[in-house]
Design an enzyme around this catalytic site. Structure first.
Site, short mmCIF file in Angstrom:
data_model
loop_
_atom_site.label_atom_id
_atom_site.label_comp_id
_atom_site.label_asym_id
_atom_site.label_seq_id
_atom_site.Cartn_x
_atom_site.Cartn_y
_atom_site.Cartn_z
N LYS A 96 38.05 51.24 40.90
CA LYS A 96 36.65 51.06 40.49
C LYS A 96 35.79 50.93 41.76
CE LYS A 96 33.13 48.04 39.45
NZ LYS A 96 32.26 48.96 40.11
N GLU A 101 38.91 40.46 50.26
CA GLU A 101 38.23 40.53 51.55
C GLU A 101 36.74 40.45 51.25
OE1 GLU A 101 39.35 40.33 54.50
OE2 GLU A 101 41.46 40.53 54.01
N CYS A 142 31.00 44.27 57.34
CA CYS A 142 31.50 42.89 57.19
C CYS A 142 31.87 42.32 58.57
CB CYS A 142 32.70 42.87 56.27
SG CYS A 142 33.94 44.07 56.73
N GLU A 174 25.31 35.55 55.15
CA GLU A 174 25.63 36.91 55.58
C GLU A 174 24.42 37.77 55.24
OE1 GLU A 174 28.18 39.48 53.18
OE2 GLU A 174 29.21 40.04 55.02
#
Ligand code: NAD
Length: 480
Positions: free
Chosen positions: A174, A249, A283, A382
């Site tokens: 997905k 992650e 990331c 973030e």
């Protein structure tokens, strides 16, 4: 493809859905890349059923077949890197060079795991009971759900799909809704490899329907997820209830430490590339630049000079260093972080301007803030934006403490010529990856990748460590 809609791939068939979405180029919102089918819960369940059947056959395939399939996928990705890199850049907004590099890297993941297919060794042990032999070996975990984010549409998929297939698992994949074209193109390559029906399934669709169906399923044996912390927590909670194996992650708030003894050019290059390339949407991006006071002013002046040379614009154009922000929502979020930093007293030393181009798109010049503290929102969240913040510190000890003062822990970097500080940093940075005199972003494909704290959960991805997740150990006792 049916009626100009790119379909899902379920049980070896291309299947349309009741609804579809338009895939829009963020560098030119007039450019519709295509319409992509959106699976619902029922179709997702069909994919799970197909995967259960497919896995039984795939796990019996010979190693030579698995090796050939993975090599062939890798070869085709590498051969078609220009075409598929263009498609990737067109839907995600990164520069063509970055898009092509990502497709090439994805091919390397398949080649690496093709070789791993042939390295599946077991162990033997003597029993404590006479006349009994013991063997341990690894078996496929079963049906793996792979859920990926938008920022590395092909590479993230590749570093999960390749080991999943290499170790004999079936896949329900997905992708993120913002980037279905790269996922579809990769699936199209996989669909021509002669895999048993159902071994590989693509279910494009929303997180709330397709994603939720997968993570709550008792028929899925393992879920590997890359994405935001918020969604990662949902995946962890849902899979824990059913005791389904999961690997996450997630985000990070990486920092690059620059010490007084750093080579200034290295410091600037590493900071610029780590913070701004890929539009800061990595990331591993270093959004915090922790700089000791002796080099602070020199570094800021040199970084600004370097930033003036960065060209932002059409990702396909030659000479462009920074492409488009991924979509309207991401752009809005970037602007709100710029506003919040200024409100909190940070000084905008350079950039942070919305850039108008010939075509309507989402472009932001890279921004550098100075006079920031590690407690400001801009240094806690973030941001996933081309925004970097300088945090001035007294010395190495304060730099290390500041770097570690975050809930995340994916990568951490240091620029120094001191062996003493580099060695101490390697040992004490609370991050999964450490970079010395290198940018925080940029990793190899044959070694483990992952973080600590809220950046990662479960076993490591990539390299030979991936087998921990994609296999399960069996111990056999044999009496002759
Ligand atoms: P996201 O969490 O919004 O989405 C990730 C995926 O999860 C998408 O496919 C999405 O559709 C799906 N999803 C959403 N809600 C779901 C639900 N309730 N159940 C199941 N699936 C659901 O993340 P994003 O915005 O696509 O990606 C950006 C994030 O990914 C950033 O935080 C970034 O740091 C992270 N990321 C991490 C790594 C890494 O290796 N650590 C690599 C790339 C990106």
């Amino acid at each position: 493809m049916s009626d100009n809609v790119f379909c899902n791939f379920i049980a070896g068939q291309w299947i349309d859905s009741a609804t579809n979405i338009a895939n829009i180029n963020p560098a030119n919102t007039n450019d519709i890349i295509g319409h992509y089918a959106q699976a619902d819960a029922e179709q997702t369940q069909q994919a799970i059923n197909a995967a259960i059947e497919g896995q039984l056959q795939w796990q019996q395939s010979g190693l030579e077949q698995r090796y050939s399939v993975l090599m062939s996928i890798g070869d085709e990705l590498i051969e078609r890197k220009q075409e598929l890199g263009t498609l990737l850049s067109r839907e995600e907004g990164k520069t063509l060079a970055e898009g092509m590099g990502e497709v090439y890297r994805s091919g390397q993941f398949f080649h690496y795991y093709a070789a791993e297919v042939l390295r599946q060794m077991g162990e033997t042990a003597a029993s404590v009971r006479p006349g009994i032999a013991i063997e341990t070996y690894r078996e496929p975990v079963g049906v793996v759900a792979i859920i990926t984010p938008w920022n590395f549409p092909t590479a993230t998929a590749a570093w999960k799909i390749a080991p999943a297939l290499a170790f004999g698992n079936a896949v329900v994949f997905k992708p993120a809704s913002q980037v279905p074209a790269s996922a579809w193109a990769l699936t199209e390559i996989i669909s021509r490899q002669g895999l048993p029906e159902g071994t590989f399934n693509l279910v494009m669709g929303s997180g709330s329907e397709v994603g939720e169906t997968l993570i709550h399923s008792r028929q899925i044996d393992a879920v590997t997820f890359t994405g935001s912390l918020e969604t990662g927590r949902k995946v962890a909670a849902a899979t824990a209830i059913n005791l389904v194996k999961c690997q996450l992650e997630m985000g990070s708030k990486n920092a690059l430490v620059i010490l007084d003894d750093a080579d200034l050019d290295t410091a600037v290059e590493c900071a610029i590339s780590g913070a701004f390339f890929g539009t800061g949407q990595k990331c591993t991006a270093s959004s915090r630049l922790i700089v000791t006071e002796g080099i602070h002013d020199k570094f800021v002046a040199a970084a600004i000079e370097r930033m003036k040379k960065l060209v932002v614009g059409d990702p396909m154009a030659e000479g462009v260093h920074i492409g488009a922000v991924a979509d309207a929502r991401q752009m809005e979020q970037n602007l709100s972080y710029l506003a919040s930093a200024s409100e909190d007293g940070a000084h905008l030393a350079y950039g942070g301007e919305v850039i108008e181009t010939e075509n309507p798109g989402y472009f932001l010049s890279p921004a550098l803030f100075t006079h920031t503290t590690n407690q400001m929102k801009i240094n806690r969240d973030e941001t996933f934006a081309p925004i970097a913040c300088v945090i001035k510190v007294k010395d190495y000890d304060e730099a290390l403490a500041t770097l570690n003062d975050t809930n995340y822990g994916l990568t951490g970097g240091i620029i120094t010529q001191s062996l003493k500080y580099a060695t101490d940093f390697k040992r004490n940075a609370k991050t999964g990856c450490v970079m010395v005199n290198l940018p925080t972003a940029g990793t190899d494909y044959h070694v483990p990748f992952g973080g600590r704290k809220e950046s990662s959960f479960g076993s490591r991805e990539q390299g030979s460590y991936a087998k921990e997740f994609y296999t399960i150990v069996k111990t056999c006792y044999i009496s002759a």
